[in-house]
Structure formats: C-alpha cells, structure tokens
Design an enzyme around this catalytic site. Structure first.
Site, PDB file in Angstrom:
ATOM      1  N   GLN A   1       0.845  -1.191   0.000  1.00  0.00           N
ATOM      2  CA  GLN A   1       0.000   0.000   0.000  1.00  0.00           C
ATOM      3  C   GLN A   1       0.881   1.242   0.000  1.00  0.00           C
ATOM      4  O   GLN A   1       2.067   1.173   0.293  1.00  0.00           O
ATOM      5  CB  GLN A   1      -0.874   0.002   1.266  1.00  0.00           C
ATOM      6  N   CYS A   2       0.269   2.352  -0.282  1.00  0.00           N
ATOM      7  CA  CYS A   2       0.943   3.648  -0.285  1.00  0.00           C
ATOM      8  C   CYS A   2       1.685   3.865   1.038  1.00  0.00           C
ATOM      9  O   CYS A   2       1.101   3.609   2.083  1.00  0.00           O
ATOM     10  CB  CYS A   2      -0.108   4.740  -0.468  1.00  0.00           C
ATOM     11  N   PRO A   3       2.915   4.314   1.079  1.00  0.00           N
ATOM     12  CA  PRO A   3       3.761   4.709  -0.051  1.00  0.00           C
ATOM     13  C   PRO A   3       4.661   3.577  -0.553  1.00  0.00           C
ATOM     14  O   PRO A   3       5.661   3.857  -1.224  1.00  0.00           O
ATOM     15  CB  PRO A   3       4.607   5.817   0.569  1.00  0.00           C
ATOM     16  N   GLY A   4       4.341   2.315  -0.251  1.00  0.00           N
ATOM     17  CA  GLY A   4       5.184   1.171  -0.604  1.00  0.00           C
ATOM     18  C   GLY A   4       5.698   1.166  -2.048  1.00  0.00           C
ATOM     19  O   GLY A   4       6.909   1.113  -2.262  1.00  0.00           O
TER      20      GLY A   4
ATOM     21  N   ASP B   1      -1.745  -1.463  -5.826  1.00  0.00           N
ATOM     22  CA  ASP B   1      -2.371  -0.276  -5.244  1.00  0.00           C
ATOM     23  C   ASP B   1      -2.938   0.580  -6.377  1.00  0.00           C
ATOM     24  O   ASP B   1      -2.188   1.065  -7.222  1.00  0.00           O
ATOM     25  CB  ASP B   1      -1.321   0.509  -4.438  1.00  0.00           C
TER      26      ASP B   1
END
Lengths: 74, 201
Positions: A12-15, A39
């Site tokens: 998920q963000c910021p992954g 995502d």
C-alpha cells in the site's frame, strides 16, 4: 542498459513509490525499471513520481487488478 | 485649480507607473520566466518539513506516510517532534532516571513509543488501535514502527524539541536512536529552505 523488475504487489501507499525509489537509486541512467503494483493509487502516483524525479515513463498499463509501469532512468 | 493640476500630476504619475508595470510584464514571459516555471515543476530536490505535535496513531501514520513518500520522491525531509509528538519517539521500555513526581506522572500517563499510541477516534480503550493495527497488517499497510524504520532508511531527519522534552520530563535516553535534539531556530531555518511545511496536530 539493463531491465530491472520490481515487484510491488500487495504494497500500500507509499510502498510502491518507495520500491521504485530504491530501484532507481541502484540503477544507472538508461536502465529500464518495470514495476508491478496492485495499489490503484499507484497509477497516478507513478506519473507524479516520474515528473518529479525527471525519469521517463515509457509505458503504463492498467490490468484492472494490477498496474504495470515501465520507466527509463534519466 | 491647484488641486486639478495636482491630481493631473498624480494621474500622470499613475499612468507612468502603470506603463512601467506594463513594460515589466513581458519580462516574465522571457527565458528567465520559463526557467522559473520549470524549476517549480522540475526535479531538483526540495525540502519538506513536518511538525509533529500529536501522538495519535492515525496522525503519526499520516505524518510518516507523507515523510517517507516525500523521501521516495527524492526530497530532503525533516520531522520536528514537539509536545505530545515526542511520545512517538519514546522507547517502549522505561529507562530508570531520576525524575520529579509530576514528570513521573506525565511519563506514566503518556503513551510510551510508536507501538502504544491511541487512535484519535474510536480508540475504545485501546481496542480500536489494536483492531486498526490488525487491519493494516492484513491489508499490507506498513505499521507505524515499520514506517519509522523505513523513514530512517530513506534518510528522513527526526528532530526532538528540547523545550518540550524538558517540560514533559522526557530525557534524551528515553528517546529512540537516531533522533537529533534542537530548538525552534533550527526548525525555522529548515522551514525557510522548505517548500512544504506541515503541522500535524
């Protein structure tokens, strides 16, 4: 020139942009990075990332359940 | 008559000023002007500063998501932790130190570290925060301690405000490794260099 594949599925963000940043830091100019993410926000984020970091977005495909972006490091 | 002439003089001065302004307008469109626009949109690393005032789990996650995101975009990021925000940086284990009664009480009542923060809403005596952490793990969202490790790895600078440390009775030994100590002048000088500054409260 080499092609670097980055798997950012299930992140998920910021992954995904963090993975992209890490891959880009290791890459040399001209290298191509292919990143796969699930995502949905990544579709817009990768465009913004490329614009901001001045790397070239070669291809952006939305397969519905995942997004594949191909970036050339400048 | 004198008034009229004065007014005329003013008017003519006014038109001159306008003319001067008009003349300056095309200058914006010249090479310099376009360069400035490119610089704004361009890739040169910029600085982002965040003031973390709150110690709610949700707010801390938002702050660290922005910080790590900005670092991944190639920016320099500095996070200033002040007042309740300092609790995010506390070590989970208590450090034996000599303290006054009030300081000791503060220390006991405030959450000790990133793993013990509460939600700003629907905390339900900690059940909400536990449920949120569980959901985040299930959905692949990084937990706060993971985000903090990532921030450190990406070179995000974390600065603790010495004044609020003193007021709240938090010693340097009680903070996690890699935290710098500074005051408001350091923050202001970094904020001057930054193009984004957020206050997380």
């Amino acid at each position: 020139m080499s092609v670097i594949k980055v798997g950012a599925r299930c992140l998920q963000c910021p992954g995904p942009i963090v993975e992209l940043h890490k891959a880009s830091a290791k890459a040399s100019p001209g290298d191509v990075i292919e990143i796969e993410a699930t995502d949905p926000g990544f579709k817009k984020d990768v465009v913004a990332w490329c614009k901001k970091t001045k790397n070239e977005l070669l291809k952006l495909d939305d397969f519905g359940d995942h997004i594949v972006a191909v970036i050339r490091k400048c | 008559m004198r008034y009229v002439s004065e007014n005329k003089a003013l008017e003519s001065a006014g038109t001159q000023n306008e003319k001067a302004k008009d003349e300056s307008v095309p200058a914006v469109g010249t090479a310099e002007g376009t360069e400035a626009v490119e610089a704004i949109e361009g890739s040169s690393p910029k600085k982002k500063t965040l003031i973390v005032f709150a110690d709610d789990l949700d707010k801390a996650i938002a702050a660290f998501t922005i910080a790590t995101g900005a670092a991944a975009m190639g920016d320099d990021v500095t996070m200033f932790f002040t007042f309740w925000g300092l609790n995010i940086l506390r070590r989970q284990k208590a450090v034996p130190l000599k303290k006054g009664a009030i300081e000791r009480m503060f220390g006991a009542l405030m959450p000790r570290g990133a793993g013990r923060l509460r939600l700003s809403k629907m905390n339900f005596f900690g059940i909400g925060a536990k449920m949120m952490n569980g959901l985040m793990k299930k959905k692949g969202v990084k937990t706060l301690p993971e985000l903090m490790d990532l921030a450190r790895e990406l070179g995000v600078k974390m600065v603790a405000c010495t004044m609020s440390m003193d007021v709240m009775g938090i010693a340097k030994e009680e903070l996690i490794d890699g935290v710098e100590l500074a005051g408001v002048a350091s923050y202001l000088s970094e904020a001057d260099e930054a193009n984004v500054n957020l206050f997380i409260a």
